[in-house]
Design an enzyme around this catalytic site. Structure first.
Site, PDB file in Angstrom:
ATOM      1  N   TYR A 238      -9.492   3.597  11.232  1.00 38.07           N
ATOM      2  CA  TYR A 238      -9.193   4.430  10.066  1.00 38.07           C
ATOM      3  C   TYR A 238      -9.148   3.553   8.823  1.00 38.07           C
ATOM      4  CZ  TYR A 238      -7.537   8.250  13.134  1.00 38.07           C
ATOM      5  OH  TYR A 238      -7.430   9.249  14.062  1.00 38.07           O
TER       6      TYR A 238
ATOM      7  N   ASP B 167      -6.538  16.054  10.106  1.00 36.96           N
ATOM      8  CA  ASP B 167      -5.769  17.047   9.356  1.00 36.96           C
ATOM      9  C   ASP B 167      -6.584  17.647   8.221  1.00 36.96           C
ATOM     10  OD1 ASP B 167      -3.566  16.553  10.940  1.00 36.96           O
ATOM     11  OD2 ASP B 167      -2.684  15.112   9.532  1.00 36.96           O
TER      12      ASP B 167
END
Length: 412
Positions: free
Chosen positions: A257, A188
């Site tokens: 992540y 994003d």
């Protein structure tokens, strides 16, 4: 019935399977167990792209042919929409904003180049054929970037800065032709990465990759860098059977992540772009012990629909494209809280893949619990109901998230 006739280096398939009519395809020498992709002109009726345009007959769905080299005969197995979308993306990550064969007077030169790089004049999918015929070689590279100044990874037009746009501009400048780049997944706006993976195809199999990486890094802004560039690994056995090339997206077997938080009183200005002040994001001071107690609830195989955004929209798009149901089940292999000292903590996640904003919503739920607004059992409720109350649980800010690495067999 389906008849196969060999003529002039092509196998012509005549006849039909349901509504499907196969087209002529080149027949390079392949092992008998390899399936060659062929493009099918069949299309589910009344299928539309989200912008309302009807799919044209040459939109590039793929079927597979079983190859019998002894008789030079091929048999059409089925003519169904392929899970490989144009640009090599899986269906869930397919940019559906524009039909690949729609040309308008306003179409930019770069948009036209992007389309023509995928399809030939007959509308057939160019990439597979060029790789199978040895006209191009697939390469893979790691990419690290500071996402602060970018509207995410995926190209969104010439007016918006994206990481993909930077990479494609560098490659296209270097080779004086448009070179598409396919990533393991999107990130994003504002999300960073140190181990994103991309693949791209070049005509020269003996390309000096160290020089190419150096040239690209000189041409790109300082907040984007490529590293660990190499020839792509071999296809998996199932891909070999289907005649598919290795893909940075489809061959990924996991991702890692990290989300960086500060739980002290004053966040250093030097960390403001890469670390989130936890109490500000949560709306009140957080209890780190509650983070430790709650984060294990995320581990395991679950339906993460409640931790994603736009699930209904994406499910509708997938059904409209004739690609079946949208799968929201994912597996989180591990999730842990790491104390980095000085009030800094890090949330590490190892998972098989992430839905849209899934990791940021998981962190948002953890912060809501740690701030005392919700009980830890809210995680179980979200899994059970597939619904998240967005008034109570917000996606954590993007700048705290980093894609650390994408995991593969045969590529580090």
């Amino acid at each position: 019935m389906l008849a196969a006739v060999v003529s002039g280096g092509f196998t012509l398939l005549r006849g039909s399977v349901g509504l499907a009519t196969a087209t002529a395809v080149p027949t390079p020498p392949l092992p008998s167990h390899v399936a060659m992709p062929v493009l099918c002109r069949a299309r589910p009726r009344h299928q539309r792209w989200p912008n309302g345009n009807m799919l044209r007959p040459s939109a590039g769905f793929i079927s597979h042919l079983a190859v019998d080299t002894s008789s030079a005969t091929r048999v059409l197995r089925a003519c169904t929409p392929s899970p490989i979308a144009p640009h090599g993306r899986a269906e869930e990550d397919f940019n559906r904003s524009t039909p690949p064969h729609t040309t308008t007077n306003k179409e930019s030169q770069q948009a036209k180049a992007r389309r023509e790089a995928r399809f030939d004049e007959e509308g057939e999918y160019r990439v597979f054929r060029e790789l199978l015929e040895g006209k191009k070689t697939r390469f893979v590279s790691r990419v690290m970037y500071d996402g602060t100044n970018y509207k995410g990874f995926q190209f969104q037009g010439n007016d918006l800065p994206t990481v993909q746009g930077v990479l494609e501009k560098a490659l296209s400048t270097r080779f004086q032709t448009y070179v598409p780049v396919v990533a393991a997944g999107r990130t994003d706006t504002g999300v960073h990465s140190i181990g994103q993976a991309v693949h791209f195809d070049l005509p020269n199999a003996n390309e000096d990759l160290s020089q190419l990486a150096y040239s690209m890094n000189q041409m790109m802004p300082e907040d984007v860098r490529v590293w660990n560039m190499s020839v792509a690994p071999p296809s998996s056995p199932s891909q070999v059977e289907k005649g598919w090339p290795w893909s940075s997206m489809l061959n990924a077997r996991g991702k890692r992540y990290s989300y960086r938080l500060f739980v002290g009183s004053v966040l250093s200005p030097l960390d403001r772009l890469y670390r989130v002040h936890a109490s500000q994001a949560a709306g009140s001071p957080i209890n780190v012990d509650l983070l430790h107690q709650t984060i294990p609830k995320l581990v395991g195989k679950h339906d993460f629909a409640g931790f994603s955004n736009e699930v209904d929209k994406r499910a509708t798009l997938k059904m409209e494209d004739g690609l079946g149901e949208f799968n929201t089940v994912r597996t989180v292999y591990s999730a842990e809280v790491i104390n980095e000292g000085g009030g800094n903590i890090r949330l590490d996640f190892h998972l098989d893949g992430a839905l849209y904003r899934m990791v940021r919503n998981m962190v948002g739920a953890l912060l809501a619990v740690a701030a005392g607004r919700l009980e830890p059992e809210v995680i179980d409720e979200i899994f059970a109901t597939r619904v998240r109350d967005s008034r109570l649980i917000h996606a954590a800010p993007a700048h705290g998230l980093t894609l650390d690495t994408v995991l593969y067999d045969g590529y580090g």
